[in-house]
Motif scaffolding. Sequence first.
Motif, PDB file in Angstrom:
ATOM      1  N   GLU A 113       0.933  -1.091   0.104  1.00 51.23           N
ATOM      2  CA  GLU A 113      -0.111   0.020  -0.100  1.00 51.23           C
ATOM      3  C   GLU A 113       0.838   1.289  -0.230  1.00 51.23           C
ATOM      4  O   GLU A 113       2.039   1.240   0.138  1.00 51.23           O
ATOM      5  CB  GLU A 113      -1.040   0.028   1.133  1.00 51.23           C
ATOM      6  CG  GLU A 113      -1.840  -1.000   1.362  1.00 51.23           C
ATOM      7  CD  GLU A 113      -3.035  -0.970   0.395  1.00 51.23           C
ATOM      8  OE1 GLU A 113      -3.017  -0.078  -0.429  1.00 51.23           O
ATOM      9  OE2 GLU A 113      -3.947  -1.795   0.425  1.00 51.23           O
ATOM     10  N   LYS A 135       0.395  -1.762  -6.629  1.00 55.05           N
ATOM     11  CA  LYS A 135      -1.213  -2.040  -6.996  1.00 55.05           C
ATOM     12  C   LYS A 135      -1.610  -0.888  -8.092  1.00 55.05           C
ATOM     13  O   LYS A 135      -1.065   0.089  -8.103  1.00 55.05           O
ATOM     14  CB  LYS A 135      -1.989  -1.827  -5.901  1.00 55.05           C
ATOM     15  CG  LYS A 135      -1.990  -3.068  -4.884  1.00 55.05           C
ATOM     16  CD  LYS A 135      -2.933  -2.779  -3.860  1.00 55.05           C
ATOM     17  CE  LYS A 135      -3.011  -3.745  -2.799  1.00 55.05           C
ATOM     18  NZ  LYS A 135      -4.017  -3.625  -1.541  1.00 55.05           N
ATOM     19  N   GLN A 138      -3.490   3.351  -5.994  1.00 54.19           N
ATOM     20  CA  GLN A 138      -2.582   3.864  -4.983  1.00 54.19           C
ATOM     21  C   GLN A 138      -3.200   5.126  -4.522  1.00 54.19           C
ATOM     22  O   GLN A 138      -3.600   6.010  -5.559  1.00 54.19           O
ATOM     23  CB  GLN A 138      -1.059   3.973  -5.421  1.00 54.19           C
ATOM     24  CG  GLN A 138      -0.629   2.325  -5.739  1.00 54.19           C
ATOM     25  CD  GLN A 138      -0.282   1.493  -4.564  1.00 54.19           C
ATOM     26  OE1 GLN A 138      -0.376   2.058  -3.226  1.00 54.19           O
ATOM     27  NE2 GLN A 138      -0.043   0.321  -4.629  1.00 54.19           N
ATOM     28  N   THR A 227      -0.270   4.707   6.498  1.00 52.54           N
ATOM     29  CA  THR A 227      -0.299   3.906   5.299  1.00 52.54           C
ATOM     30  C   THR A 227      -2.032   4.002   5.051  1.00 52.54           C
ATOM     31  O   THR A 227      -2.695   3.932   5.828  1.00 52.54           O
ATOM     32  CB  THR A 227      -0.066   2.503   5.400  1.00 52.54           C
ATOM     33  OG1 THR A 227      -0.505   1.747   4.241  1.00 52.54           O
ATOM     34  CG2 THR A 227      -0.900   1.898   6.697  1.00 52.54           C
ATOM     35  N   GLY A 229      -5.304   2.938   2.131  1.00 50.91           N
ATOM     36  CA  GLY A 229      -5.646   2.058   0.978  1.00 50.91           C
ATOM     37  C   GLY A 229      -7.315   2.165   0.933  1.00 50.91           C
ATOM     38  O   GLY A 229      -8.081   2.908   1.728  1.00 50.91           O
TER      39      GLY A 229
END
Length: 265
Positions: A113, A135, A138, A227, A229
């Motif tokens: 992530e 991914k 993001q 972080t 996501g």
Amino acid sequence: MFTNKGSKGWLKMAEKRKNINIRRTAQVLKAFSEKPKGWGVTELSSHLGLAKSVTHGILRALLEEGLLKKDKDKEIYTCGKEILKLALFFYSNMEITKIARPRIKQIVKKINETVLLIQYIDNKVVVIDKVVGDKPLQLGLRIGVGLPLLRGVASKIFLAFLPDEKVDNIISRNPDPQVDITKLKEDLKSIREKGYAISDEEIYKNILAVGAPIFNKDGKVEAVISTGGLSAIYKNLEKRDKVIKATLTTAKEISSQMGFLNWKW
């Protein structure tokens, strides 16, 4: 010994005028942190209380040096490539960035992530470094972007470890209609107890973030590692717990490298 008083007076006036011009140029540059989308000459001169001709002259000089760029259709000035180079040089030379980046890369490999390093600078919560996973989707926050003072994991973590009086002062000076103050203070207490923060769609829709404090040798929060996501992914509690654990571990390791040894979570 003979002196030329007229010459000395002229030199003093020239030096004074030079200092005034430098201060005015600094004022103009600082104004772009208040309005990243840019300024027109008239609007900026009014905002700073400078003559339009003076403002235009400074903008033109900064444009020639590459510190600003100009949208010819809209007649709007915005930050140029040279400003970005200076900002990146500043951030890359900060001690916290040098220490944290290798650890941030490690956590990105684990959780895949986007991970941000965030600092509280001049009463602003600012992203100072960023590493993305592989991914397709993001988190798109840029380095240098400012975040709300009373919302999101980073802001809450900075507030959680400040004296109550200072927290109340920040809250009173930065009203946010989206923030429930009672709930905010409950969150700050929880952060102090758990050592981490979670925010779900507090700043960006469909985004959940986890953050933990990085302490310096004096026991003050130097930065926050965060972080983020898609909220839907974090409904999987196993995934969420993995991210929380990795974030706390990384924050502890960086804090230790900063000289902080009293980690309790």
